[in-house]
Scaffold this active site. Structure first.
Site, mmCIF file in Angstrom:
data_model
loop_
_atom_site.group_PDB
_atom_site.id
_atom_site.type_symbol
_atom_site.label_atom_id
_atom_site.label_comp_id
_atom_site.label_asym_id
_atom_site.label_seq_id
_atom_site.Cartn_x
_atom_site.Cartn_y
_atom_site.Cartn_z
ATOM 1 C CD GLU A 15 -3.251 0.293 0.428
ATOM 2 O OE1 GLU A 15 -2.827 1.343 -0.107
ATOM 3 O OE2 GLU A 15 -4.448 -0.039 0.411
ATOM 4 C CG ASN A 144 -8.587 3.445 0.775
ATOM 5 O OD1 ASN A 144 -7.400 3.281 1.045
ATOM 6 N ND2 ASN A 144 -9.457 2.449 0.778
ATOM 7 C CG ASP A 192 -7.395 0.931 -1.965
ATOM 8 O OD1 ASP A 192 -6.866 1.739 -1.184
ATOM 9 O OD2 ASP A 192 -7.479 -0.287 -1.714
#
Length: 282
Positions: A15, A144, A192
């Protein structure tokens, strides 16, 4: 357009990629491992942080970096320096921090989510250079991607559960006027992490969509980048001219025999230039 694999499946839940000259290239997180990964000179360097989760990392104006853990804020004084805990961000063990960024004034924007993704249990907070904090958005489910336009007048934000990217005004240090920018059909994946290019286009990773979408500043789809794994988690511009889009992916929740390269870092040369990262003033 198809993204190319850069690293192979080096992480479980990759991420938060960010490019900064200060640390010599691209840095991202292997979130559930508590590790920072840095791609430098063709090699991946791994640094562990003793936390159950590392959400994202950003450079500091004064050198070093800031890292956001599950419920703790960490600072380091050098690009590869040891971290120290400096603030408690949350107390509820059912909730952890998630994605975030810095605003044009150098404050840290950090969102959260419940481990079970309980609707409305999370928020978006802003932390000043003195580490004081306040809530910016409430009734959030999965906070997000967030990013700012090059002139600093607007921000784009994704609460994944809404299936939208929203646009907000930014002036006087305040985010106001939240309204829908793009709604993404469920069969195309969920929004996301995102990145805003210098020309105002918005690039968003689609969790469950095997892709990154690019939208112009009017919300019109201008590009679909195929990623050969189910879960694209975030993206950022990097490289010497900031025209390479780096894409993190995740194996989180996939069956052990999923047979994909999930957890790899991917990249594609777009011919679109990104922006230098906004650093933390604290």
């Amino acid at each position: 357009m198809i993204a190319s694999n850069v690293t192979g499946p080096i992480a479980y839940h990759a991420e938060g990629p960010v490019w900064a000259a200060a640390w010599g290239g691209l840095r991202w997180v292997d979130a559930t491992a508590g590790d920072l990964l840095t791609l430098r000179d063709g090699r991946v360097h791994r640094q562990h942080v003793d936390d159950e989760y590392i959400a994202f990392v950003r450079p500091r104006r004064t050198d070093g970096f800031v890292a956001v853990g599950a419920r703790t804020l960490y600072l380091a004084d050098e690009p590869d320096g040891d971290v120290r805990a400096v603030a408690r961000l949350l107390d509820d063990p059912a909730i952890r921090m998630n994605d975030g960024c810095c605003d044009p004034d150098g404050r840290l924007l950090a969102g959260s989510m419940a481990y079970d993704a309980a609707p409305g249990a999370a928020e978006l907070r802003v932390l000043g250079a003195d580490l004081s904090s306040r809530t910016v958005l409430t009734d959030v489910t999965i906070s997000n991607g967030i990013g700012f336009t090059s002139d600093g007048s607007h921000a784009y934000y994704a609460d994944t559960a809404t299936s939208r990217i929203d646009r907000l005004d930014f002036a006087g240090g305040a985010l106001t006027g939240r309204r829908p920018f793009v709604e993404i059909p469920a069969d195309q994946g969920a929004p996301d992490g995102l990145s805003v290019a210098h020309d105002g286009s918005v690039w968003v990773a689609l969790w469950g969509g095997s892709a990154v979408h690019g939208y112009d500043d009017k919300g019109v789809l201008i590009e679909r980048i195929e990623v050969p794994v189910p879960q694209a988690s975030a993206c950022t511009f990097g490289g010497d001219d900031l025209s390479t889009l780096f894409i993190t992916t995740s194996a989180q929740g996939l069956a052990s025999d999923h047979g994909t390269e999930a957890g790899s870092l991917f990249a594609v040369d777009l011919g679109v230039r990104g922006q230098p990262v906004l650093p933390f003033a604290g």
